[in-house]
Design a protein around this motif. Structure first.
Motif, PDB file in Angstrom:
ATOM      1  N   LEU A   2       0.967  -1.270  -0.003  1.00  0.00           N
ATOM      2  CA  LEU A   2      -0.010   0.074   0.062  1.00  0.00           C
ATOM      3  C   LEU A   2       0.884   1.357   0.030  1.00  0.00           C
ATOM      4  O   LEU A   2       0.607   2.337  -0.714  1.00  0.00           O
ATOM      5  N   ALA A   3       1.733   1.200   0.854  1.00  0.00           N
ATOM      6  CA  ALA A   3       2.850   2.367   0.772  1.00  0.00           C
ATOM      7  C   ALA A   3       3.314   2.905  -0.473  1.00  0.00           C
ATOM      8  O   ALA A   3       3.474   3.789  -0.897  1.00  0.00           O
ATOM      9  N   MET A   4       3.826   1.771  -1.264  1.00  0.00           N
ATOM     10  CA  MET A   4       4.467   1.836  -2.457  1.00  0.00           C
ATOM     11  C   MET A   4       3.400   2.300  -3.421  1.00  0.00           C
ATOM     12  O   MET A   4       3.778   3.144  -4.181  1.00  0.00           O
ATOM     13  N   GLU A   5       2.472   1.696  -3.459  1.00  0.00           N
ATOM     14  CA  GLU A   5       1.353   1.994  -4.603  1.00  0.00           C
ATOM     15  C   GLU A   5       0.756   3.287  -4.461  1.00  0.00           C
ATOM     16  O   GLU A   5       0.350   3.836  -5.468  1.00  0.00           O
ATOM     17  N   LEU A   6       0.312   3.550  -3.007  1.00  0.00           N
ATOM     18  CA  LEU A   6      -0.376   4.772  -2.773  1.00  0.00           C
ATOM     19  C   LEU A   6       0.386   6.159  -2.557  1.00  0.00           C
ATOM     20  O   LEU A   6      -0.168   7.123  -2.459  1.00  0.00           O
ATOM     21  N   GLY A   7       1.556   5.810  -2.399  1.00  0.00           N
ATOM     22  CA  GLY A   7       2.534   7.196  -1.953  1.00  0.00           C
ATOM     23  C   GLY A   7       2.213   8.241  -2.857  1.00  0.00           C
ATOM     24  O   GLY A   7       2.345   9.363  -2.670  1.00  0.00           O
ATOM     25  N   PRO A   8       2.373   7.937  -4.331  1.00  0.00           N
ATOM     26  CA  PRO A   8       2.390   8.819  -5.260  1.00  0.00           C
ATOM     27  C   PRO A   8       1.108   9.767  -5.277  1.00  0.00           C
ATOM     28  O   PRO A   8       0.940  10.824  -5.844  1.00  0.00           O
ATOM     29  N   TYR A   9       0.141   9.206  -4.539  1.00  0.00           N
ATOM     30  CA  TYR A   9      -1.175  10.092  -4.168  1.00  0.00           C
ATOM     31  C   TYR A   9      -1.204  10.671  -3.046  1.00  0.00           C
ATOM     32  O   TYR A   9      -2.109  11.232  -2.532  1.00  0.00           O
ATOM     33  N   GLY A  10      -0.094  10.811  -2.194  1.00  0.00           N
ATOM     34  CA  GLY A  10      -0.237  11.533  -1.082  1.00  0.00           C
ATOM     35  C   GLY A  10      -0.673  10.654   0.245  1.00  0.00           C
ATOM     36  O   GLY A  10      -0.947  11.183   1.134  1.00  0.00           O
ATOM     37  N   ILE A  11      -0.594   9.425  -0.130  1.00  0.00           N
ATOM     38  CA  ILE A  11      -1.251   8.348   0.956  1.00  0.00           C
ATOM     39  C   ILE A  11      -0.330   7.575   1.787  1.00  0.00           C
ATOM     40  O   ILE A  11       0.595   7.082   0.887  1.00  0.00           O
ATOM     41  N   ARG A  12      -0.060   7.697   2.993  1.00  0.00           N
ATOM     42  CA  ARG A  12       0.901   7.000   3.638  1.00  0.00           C
ATOM     43  C   ARG A  12       0.260   5.616   4.277  1.00  0.00           C
ATOM     44  O   ARG A  12      -0.996   5.594   4.579  1.00  0.00           O
ATOM     45  N   GLY A  13       1.137   4.805   4.186  1.00  0.00           N
ATOM     46  CA  GLY A  13       0.743   3.512   4.958  1.00  0.00           C
ATOM     47  C   GLY A  13       1.858   2.789   5.887  1.00  0.00           C
ATOM     48  O   GLY A  13       2.908   2.873   5.670  1.00  0.00           O
ATOM     49  N   ASN A  14       1.361   2.692   7.266  1.00  0.00           N
ATOM     50  CA  ASN A  14       2.073   2.031   8.274  1.00  0.00           C
ATOM     51  C   ASN A  14       1.339   0.952   9.047  1.00  0.00           C
ATOM     52  O   ASN A  14       0.214   0.787   9.000  1.00  0.00           O
ATOM     53  N   SER A  15       2.116   0.097   9.808  1.00  0.00           N
ATOM     54  CA  SER A  15       1.914  -0.947  10.637  1.00  0.00           C
ATOM     55  C   SER A  15       2.467  -0.761  11.976  1.00  0.00           C
ATOM     56  O   SER A  15       3.514  -0.372  12.287  1.00  0.00           O
ATOM     57  N   ILE A  16       1.417  -0.689  12.910  1.00  0.00           N
ATOM     58  CA  ILE A  16       1.776  -0.656  14.350  1.00  0.00           C
ATOM     59  C   ILE A  16       1.718  -2.415  14.756  1.00  0.00           C
ATOM     60  O   ILE A  16       0.819  -2.870  14.608  1.00  0.00           O
ATOM     61  N   ALA A  31       4.222  13.319  11.117  1.00  0.00           N
ATOM     62  CA  ALA A  31       4.619  12.038  10.330  1.00  0.00           C
ATOM     63  C   ALA A  31       4.564  11.988   8.903  1.00  0.00           C
ATOM     64  O   ALA A  31       4.327  11.261   8.412  1.00  0.00           O
ATOM     65  N   ARG A  32       4.442  13.194   8.430  1.00  0.00           N
ATOM     66  CA  ARG A  32       4.109  13.419   7.029  1.00  0.00           C
ATOM     67  C   ARG A  32       4.843  12.620   6.248  1.00  0.00           C
ATOM     68  O   ARG A  32       4.481  12.106   4.909  1.00  0.00           O
ATOM     69  N   LEU A  33       6.113  12.402   6.519  1.00  0.00           N
ATOM     70  CA  LEU A  33       7.136  11.515   5.625  1.00  0.00           C
ATOM     71  C   LEU A  33       7.296  10.081   6.329  1.00  0.00           C
ATOM     72  O   LEU A  33       8.183   9.306   5.639  1.00  0.00           O
ATOM     73  N   VAL A  34       6.558   9.789   7.264  1.00  0.00           N
ATOM     74  CA  VAL A  34       6.735   8.521   7.899  1.00  0.00           C
ATOM     75  C   VAL A  34       5.633   7.576   7.018  1.00  0.00           C
ATOM     76  O   VAL A  34       4.402   7.571   7.128  1.00  0.00           O
ATOM     77  N   SER A  35       6.283   6.444   6.150  1.00  0.00           N
ATOM     78  CA  SER A  35       5.427   5.546   5.449  1.00  0.00           C
ATOM     79  C   SER A  35       6.172   4.227   5.278  1.00  0.00           C
ATOM     80  O   SER A  35       7.471   4.546   4.947  1.00  0.00           O
ATOM     81  N   GLY A  36       5.291   3.204   5.056  1.00  0.00           N
ATOM     82  CA  GLY A  36       5.958   2.034   4.761  1.00  0.00           C
ATOM     83  C   GLY A  36       6.908   1.224   6.039  1.00  0.00           C
ATOM     84  O   GLY A  36       7.734   0.396   5.692  1.00  0.00           O
ATOM     85  N   GLN A  37       6.535   1.945   7.254  1.00  0.00           N
ATOM     86  CA  GLN A  37       7.110   1.338   8.364  1.00  0.00           C
ATOM     87  C   GLN A  37       6.348   0.349   9.278  1.00  0.00           C
ATOM     88  O   GLN A  37       5.152   0.345   9.319  1.00  0.00           O
ATOM     89  N   ILE A  38       7.116  -0.518   9.634  1.00  0.00           N
ATOM     90  CA  ILE A  38       6.690  -1.515  10.785  1.00  0.00           C
ATOM     91  C   ILE A  38       7.185  -1.191  11.910  1.00  0.00           C
ATOM     92  O   ILE A  38       8.339  -1.200  12.211  1.00  0.00           O
TER      93      ILE A  38
END
Length: 253
Positions: A159-173, A232-239
């Motif tokens: 999700l983070a890779m696919e949606l990042g170009p649209y300004g959408i971030r994905g992360n897992s807790i 956290a605007r540039l925190v994406s794709g993180q576990i």
């Protein structure tokens, strides 16, 4: 925080703590939960929808309601999950395996699927998936749960890779051992399977972290609020593990 936030399994446990933390931060909160009784106990200022996360038609209808009411969604916390069976793999029924993966993985997939078009339109958003330290390490006697949580992290990375170009971030807790009824049930089952006591199992889990402690639902909620925030605007794709640093994922009891 001027955010519109949807939380699955938001009526109790970690989801309830997330909802409370987002509300306290100033966000608008919408909780979905299969437990109508838990929803009834939520504050009247929260939007509430009883829903099975595996029912795609219901999920799609919920997003239609949210967008009609709020005009969009800023943050999705796909938090719904079940513990699944605690047993050696050779004794696990296929139906129990499938049910665990359906709730934990398919439910997160369905919510991400239906949140994405709305977030793409506004070219912003945060998708936060609740995984587990079981999605970082293998856990004995927890095959369905661990498999589902590893898959959650893979879904999030995609999700983070696919949606990042649209300004959408994905992360897992990834919560560690969280104080509360669910972990108490897990420890009881492990104690029975190993012929030991709940206190011995508890000590094994706590002793397996460098902080020598369980975590609270509020600890998880605080991380969710941060990940949804502009800080956290540039925190994406993180576990991201919130677990007191798990050293030993196989507590010896």
């Amino acid at each position: 925080m001027d955010k519109r936030v949807l939380i699955t399994a938001g009526g109790s446990g970690i989801g309830r703590a997330m909802a409370e933390a987002f509300h306290k931060a100033g966000a608008r909160v919408w909780v979905a939960d299969v437990d109508a009784g838990a929803l009834a106990s939520c504050p009247p200022t929260w939007e509430r929808t009883p829903l099975d996360v595996c029912d795609e038609a219901a999920v799609e209808a919920l997003f239609a309601r949210i967008c009609a009411s709020w005009g969009g969604l800023d943050t999705l916390c796909a938090n719904a999950g079940i513990a699944g069976p605690t047993a050696p793999i050779e004794t696990i029924e296929v139906a129990a395996w499938r049910h665990c993966l359906a709730v934990n993985l398919e439910g997160a997939f369905l919510f991400a699927k239906h949140a994405t078009p709305h977030m793409k339109t506004q070219r912003s958003g945060a998708i936060i998936l609740t995984s587990s330290t079981a999605g970082i390490y293998g856990y004995p006697n927890r095959a369905p749960y661990s498999a589902s949580k590893w898959a959650i992290n893979g879904l999030m990375k995609t999700l983070a890779m696919e949606l990042g170009p649209y300004g959408i971030r994905g992360n897992s807790i990834c919560p560690g051992a969280v104080e509360g009824p669910r972990m108490e049930a897990v420890m009881a089952r492990e104690a029975a399977a190993k012929g030991t006591t709940r206190d011995a199992i508890y000590a094994g889990y706590a002793g397996g972290t460098s902080m020598r402690s369980f975590v609270s639902a509020e600890d998880i909620a605080a991380m969710a609020v941060f990940l949804a925030s502009d800080a956290a605007r540039l925190v994406s794709g993180q576990i991201i593990a919130v677990d007191g640093h798990t050293e030993n994922p196989d507590p010896k009891a």
